[in-house]
Scaffold this active site. Structure first.
Site, PDB file in Angstrom:
ATOM      1  N   GLU A  95       6.102  68.393  34.401  1.00 11.92           N
ATOM      2  CA  GLU A  95       4.893  68.984  33.707  1.00 11.92           C
ATOM      3  C   GLU A  95       4.971  68.806  32.083  1.00 11.92           C
ATOM      4  O   GLU A  95       3.926  68.620  31.436  1.00 11.92           O
ATOM      5  CB  GLU A  95       4.183  70.218  34.042  1.00 11.92           C
ATOM      6  CG  GLU A  95       3.662  70.049  35.656  1.00 11.92           C
ATOM      7  CD  GLU A  95       2.525  69.324  35.773  1.00 11.92           C
ATOM      8  OE1 GLU A  95       1.885  69.010  34.675  1.00 11.92           O
ATOM      9  OE2 GLU A  95       1.977  69.081  36.965  1.00 11.92           O
ATOM     10  N   GLU A 126      22.628  73.336  49.478  1.00  9.34           N
ATOM     11  CA  GLU A 126      22.466  74.197  48.472  1.00  9.34           C
ATOM     12  C   GLU A 126      23.811  75.672  48.383  1.00  9.34           C
ATOM     13  O   GLU A 126      24.352  76.304  47.696  1.00  9.34           O
ATOM     14  CB  GLU A 126      21.492  75.564  48.767  1.00  9.34           C
ATOM     15  CG  GLU A 126      21.592  76.385  50.028  1.00  9.34           C
ATOM     16  CD  GLU A 126      20.360  77.421  49.958  1.00  9.34           C
ATOM     17  OE1 GLU A 126      20.722  78.707  50.333  1.00  9.34           O
ATOM     18  OE2 GLU A 126      19.145  77.048  50.196  1.00  9.34           O
TER      19      GLU A 126
END
Length: 310
Positions: A95, A126
């Protein structure tokens, strides 16, 4: 999984003792709640998140100052995370170019399992601290960068491995966790802990934990961009007008910042190639687009300084 990155197994902590993993007494009968009650309790729990983030504001402020300094030195803001945490970092990163006119490589989001893991989970990714090292090496992390490790649990191996490697490269390190005394805090120059407590749905940290992480990321990116001159007043003057909505917003922005009429705003934006900040300096400093660009360059992008109000 190579646990040597973390030292002894005990440093990882016991998952079941974490606040984010314990059961929420208010929702013990979640599957039997009438819908209005279920939504009400979710809303009530969400309201606690902002207060928890408020308690961490001093730590967030310290991190913002460090990120700002990195950006001023030509470094990058790099988010690092797994699962929901990584997706939130990536969302904040993507963004920034349309909002603040940053280059795509100035704010980066690294997600365990790669970009494809944003849509489809990559199981076990992860748990590999070495993959974070590879991801950071791929973008040549260095001493000018600021690396923000996001881990709701506070113990994600991918994030710990990434923070350790970033620190070894001389980068500023920031951690964001939703539990107290988080493992990731031990590997960060600027640890941020927002203990959100038990989730409505036990262990589902995409809920309060994710909300808290998003709020912190909002602050880290927005406040640092304000500090490096990407904002004038509360206007996003470096916005890229890439669609009709943003073109209209840019026109309104220049008019509000300068008080100029529609024709003058249109002409200034035309001369400024649609760049709001340049048009604002042109109108307020009564100069050409070329002069406005020079002023902004001399002011390191700060609009107030460029128009002589800094």
């Amino acid at each position: 999984m190579d646990l040597s990155t973390f030292g002894t197994l005990g440093t990882l902590g016991t998952l079941g003792t974490l606040g984010t993993e314990t059961r929420n007494e208010r929702t013990a009968e979640l599957d039997r709640m009438p819908l209005p009650e279920l939504l009400s309790v979710m809303n009530s729990e969400d309201q606690t998140v902002a207060l928890t983030v408020r308690d961490a504001l001093p730590d967030i402020a310290a991190a913002v100052e460090a990120v700002t300094e990195s950006l001023r030195q030509g470094g990058r803001l790099i988010y690092l995370g797994a699962g929901t945490s990584g997706r939130i970092g990536l969302l904040d990163a993507v963004e920034c170019p349309p909002t603040f006119g940053t280059s795509p490589d100035q704010v980066i989001g690294l997600l365990s399992g790669g970009p494809g893991a944003f849509v489809t989970a990559v199981e076990g990714a992860e748990d590999d601290p070495g993959s974070a090292v590879d991801d950071l090496e791929a973008i040549s992390v260095n001493s000018r960068d600021a690396v923000v490790g996001l881990a709701a649990s506070g113990r994600t191996p991918y994030v710990v491995g990434g923070l350790k490697h970033a620190a070894a490269k001389g980068a500023v390190t920031v951690s964001v966790a939703c539990n107290r005394d988080a493992v990731v805090s031990r590997y960060a120059d600027f640890p941020i802990e927002v203990p959100t407590g038990p989730e409505v749905l036990t262990g589902s940290t995409r809920l309060k934990g994710g909300t808290a992480e998003k709020m912190v990321c909002n602050m880290l990116s927005t406040a640092s961009m304000v500090r490096i001159g990407k904002v004038y007043g509360n206007l996003m003057v470096d916005v890229r007008a890439t669609n009709d909505k943003l073109v209209n917003r840019t026109r309104r922005m220049v008019a509000e910042a300068t008080g100029a009429g529609a024709d003058a705003v249109t002409e200034a934006l035309r001369a400024a190639d649609g760049h709001a900040k340049t048009a604002i300096v042109m109108l307020l400093a009564s100069c050409t687009a070329e002069e406005a660009a020079r002023r902004l360059d001399d002011a390191h992008g700060d609009t107030r300084t460029a128009i002589g109000l800094g």
